[in-house]
Design an enzyme around this catalytic site. Structure first.
Site, short mmCIF file in Angstrom:
data_model
loop_
_atom_site.label_atom_id
_atom_site.label_comp_id
_atom_site.label_asym_id
_atom_site.label_seq_id
_atom_site.Cartn_x
_atom_site.Cartn_y
_atom_site.Cartn_z
N THR B 46 0.83 -1.30 0.14
CA THR B 46 0.00 -0.15 0.09
C THR B 46 0.89 1.21 0.07
O THR B 46 0.63 2.53 -0.41
CB THR B 46 -0.84 -0.13 1.21
N TYR B 134 6.13 -12.02 5.08
CA TYR B 134 4.95 -11.41 4.28
C TYR B 134 4.53 -12.23 3.12
O TYR B 134 5.18 -12.36 2.10
CB TYR B 134 5.60 -9.92 4.03
N LYS B 162 2.53 -11.76 8.11
CA LYS B 162 1.22 -11.04 7.60
C LYS B 162 0.97 -11.72 6.44
O LYS B 162 2.03 -12.07 5.25
CB LYS B 162 1.82 -9.67 7.01
N VAL B 206 -3.79 -5.95 9.06
CA VAL B 206 -3.07 -4.96 8.38
C VAL B 206 -4.11 -4.23 7.65
O VAL B 206 -4.35 -4.66 6.50
CB VAL B 206 -1.82 -5.31 7.52
#
Lengths: 305, 305, 305, 305
Positions: B46, B134, B162, B206
């Site tokens: 993001t 991630y 994540k 998140v």
């Protein structure tokens, strides 16, 4: 409107790996129904439908409906690449007393979403029974996109979606966008997440494990409806044990199906036969499954008693 | 052990679409913190990290840590194809006061799972800060498979994952298999499903939307912890409205990022700039976003007041 | 307009697997040039560009251009996810005396074709050297579609395409559709098919094997131009032997790169080091490579003498 | 051992889009044979086999073999997800006088290579006619890997491979590795590259365009065998014109099939009908096809006269 736990029944086969084993079909169906499930889905992916001859598929439709004898609704998989064969199976299902049919997108040619939409409309128009869409992108190469589902949900003869994509954002968006549409059932494929998706607003799950342990999945569903999270947690752990100890052996995507059939054989519910293109687990894997399933059965029986 | 809602911060850019907009970085961080989030994650997907020069990335690490000033923990994305550059960014993050770093698999070459496991070990060994894995297969072409996560979770310097795969079966299995491992945080990427994954045993989410509406996501998380399902349902609907009305315009995978930046611009939190390879939404899409975001803001304010 | 055999040079590394090995860079470049190749391509996929720090990349550009000293044109890979870093590398390449740069699509975010087109225009506008497009969908997740290539071929600063897709229909269509466009070079990636694509109307190949055996690939190219099919057949068999006996060991996609570096080490042209995320072949694979390469070298020397 | 140009025949349908149009089947087959092709392949991907009912497939086998009447060999597609149905179609093909059958991998479940190898062995063991493997990964989700082909080529009843992957490195490696195996035919799917693959050592092509212009593809093949590259170049240009002007309209993967049927309709060889899941081109696309095909026919007639 269908809710609850639906069993995607495995197809008991004889030792030629081709012919229906009627005696065990009878035994398995009664075992499943005795666990309190809300519906029986024959000729799905777990049922090896696409590996069975049409003769065997038709025989299974007739035998299963006859054995079930309206105790619970029967859903019949009609997924095919040929629309005529799908319609033909649906007609037989209708006559046998099934309540609905289930169709994945045609799975040979690659399709665009508009082509898929038109196909489903054309199919639903011709079917003598209401239709569940079946989203199974790993097998069909196409995802039934959200906009396509929303448009198809307007069709009078399309009554629900079984989603086996495992994509939770997709499912969550469908729950949200379809919440005001009556008479459209959202059922989830992977049995590991039925509870979570019911909390989201989904209507139930198509749980392969309920071939083996129907009560477990039914009790988990009921505990979820009751928001009894202690019980949910306890039963969900057992569901995860089934998932990680029965479906994860072997090297290929087929480990789910092979593990399930090996487990049902250990539980004395079917013979150990599987249709091509697959072969049954060999002895080493079979031994592991047998050990795991016995330990699991004892835990599950104890949790449910 | 990290829990709660972490904001993957967008990177405010100047009109050259390259340089950091420090004034708005300050404004945005204070807006986010005022909403009560539990952590700030800069330089993620993001945050357009892979589109920013190293000079800009380093500047952002220093400015953000300085602005946050230890009010909440800062996590820094170090995803890169070059291990030396990842380590270098981590050293700067450490010096600036960040609490952990986050790394997706190297994303140019295709890797096998063993290669991936060795890579993460080698990286974690060299890092001056603890590492979050991630999982982002849509961008990196590789899924960090469950067995690989389980092995990496044994590494002293790897403290969490994540997961942005949106694959709920994967997440559910990780919750189940990691439940007895202390000090390993499981955070979910897609903001649409934070609540459900927390019920499963996950530790938080998140949530990109918390750039715009931090309180909404924090309140949903708290309602979930409290098992206040009426409130969960109410807030989840608003989260879904953000998802379907802000992130789904435009034709490409970039609609999430473009919608987010357009939304933040409408909310007067950033300028309307985006780094190549993307361009901002054009006027037509911008008008739709502006209309939607204003309606949403009013609903959300009312629900949270 | 570039024609012929271009060597995508491997990057000789020191034993830290990070730093440039300048002595062997010198040795390798002179070996390659002595084989008569028509160009040298540094910092491509074979050159591990995305695994090297910018410091090392810049050092390699300067050293390589200096060593080549205008004997053949040098092409520099500038593939990156950050446009600023690509432009910066191109500026260094220009100053060092390189003739062109080569860029694959940005490879983190998924892009639409329109986004890709705009990105390449924006990049080419800023570059101080002419640009080769680099189609590498297995690594970048995006195919530069035919219509996009045709539009980009109109850009004054875009002078060619290196296609590593291995999709022969794509390549054949490009040969056909670009045949009337002057000053646009079509080069093929996989070295196994340079001869065939030159017959189709392609302009040459970027042949990894020419790091080891530059004369072999050059002679095959010349025999193809001369339509000496007996010689083509003889040399093509040797090219296929390199392909199947050097690049196909090991279990992963990395076998090409690992085999190439192991082969060059056996030929005493580089040290046996490779940058993360990869590791060199272990002893067992190394022994197989050593045996194969020695037998091959003898056959190739004999065919070329 | 089969060599040359084989026509993957489209299936002429009646206006119900389901039933075989026998009159046009007769017309089309005679048109194709008059062009000098070396074989006729019915019930392939171009023949919409997977969209046709078994009744229609069986009818086509019988009618086509009867019409061909041994003038050229007939190959019959038996690709299916059910092994029994494949074997049944092969038995009908045998009785009707076909020379061989062609089977793609079963295309619903995902398979591992070992599973695929075993499946093909089991199928070939049961077939009353020799079998061509059919590699079509875009439709079946599985590539028949090189090692699997090499092992299957040892089976007495497996006589060749039709490769429609468009992956030229795969094809080149097969040509190289199979060159010493007698009685194994390597045929290529995409018609754009038959000439190149024959130069590589391939044995011919399955060329959809030869439904429309059989002589063109036959002459190109013969010019290739004669190494008459001027003629090859002239005819290849016409083949590319068919490819880019007839198969590339519309938005989906179906443009090839839709364009082909629209072209054949314009040429007055079939009615304009197509089986679900597809629909024929609409008027706008139809007009474009009609214009293009007329211009092409005139060019091709002139080149072949």
């Amino acid at each position: 409107m269908f809710n609850g736990i639906i069993t995607p029944m495995v197809t008991p086969l004889q030792s030629d790996n081709l012919s229906l084993d009627i005696a065990n079909t009878n035994k398995l169906i009664n075992h499943i129904i005795s666990g309190g499930v809300h519906g029986l889905f024959i000729l799905g992916t777990t049922g090896e439908a696409t590996s069975l001859s049409y003769k065997t598929r038709i025989q299974l439709i007739n035998e299963a409906c006859n054995i079930v004898n309206n105790r619970i609704p029967v859903f019949v998989g009609i997924s095919d690449t040929t629309i005529e064969e799908s319609v033909h199976l649906a007609e037989i299902a209708k006559e046998a007393g099934a309540k609905a049919v289930v169709a994945a997108p045609p799975f040979y040619y690659g399709l665009g979403q508009i082509e898929l939409y038109k196909y489903y409309c054309r199919l639903a128009d011709q079917l003598p029974l209401p239709l569940f869409l079946y989203n199974m992108p790993s097998h069909t190469k196409i995802n039934i996109e959200i906009d396509t589902v929303l448009k198809l949900a307007q069709h009078d003869n399309i009554i629900g979606l079984k989603d086996s994509s495992a994509n939770i954002v997709y499912y969550q968006k469908l729950c949200y966008l379809l919440k005001n549409i009556d008479n459209f059932s959202l059922l989830v494929g992977p049995e590991e997440v039925t509870s979570q998706t019911v909390i989201m607003g989904g209507h139930g799950g198509v749980n392969g494990g309920s071939n083996m342990f129907p009560k477990l999945y039914v009790q988990l569903y009921k505990a979820t409806l009751a928001r009894d999270f202690e019980r949910v947690h306890e039963l969900q752990s057992l569901v995860m044990e089934v998932s990680t100890k029965i479906y994860n052996l072997g090297s290929f995507g087929s480990s789910y199906l092979k593990g399930m059939k090996a487990g049902l054989f250990t539980l004395n519910l079917i013979e150990h036969n599987i249709a091509p293109p697959f072969d049954c687990f060999d002895e080493k894997e079979m031994t592991a499954i047998a050990t795991n399933i016995k330990a699991l059965k004892s835990k599950i029986d104890s949790a449910l008693s």
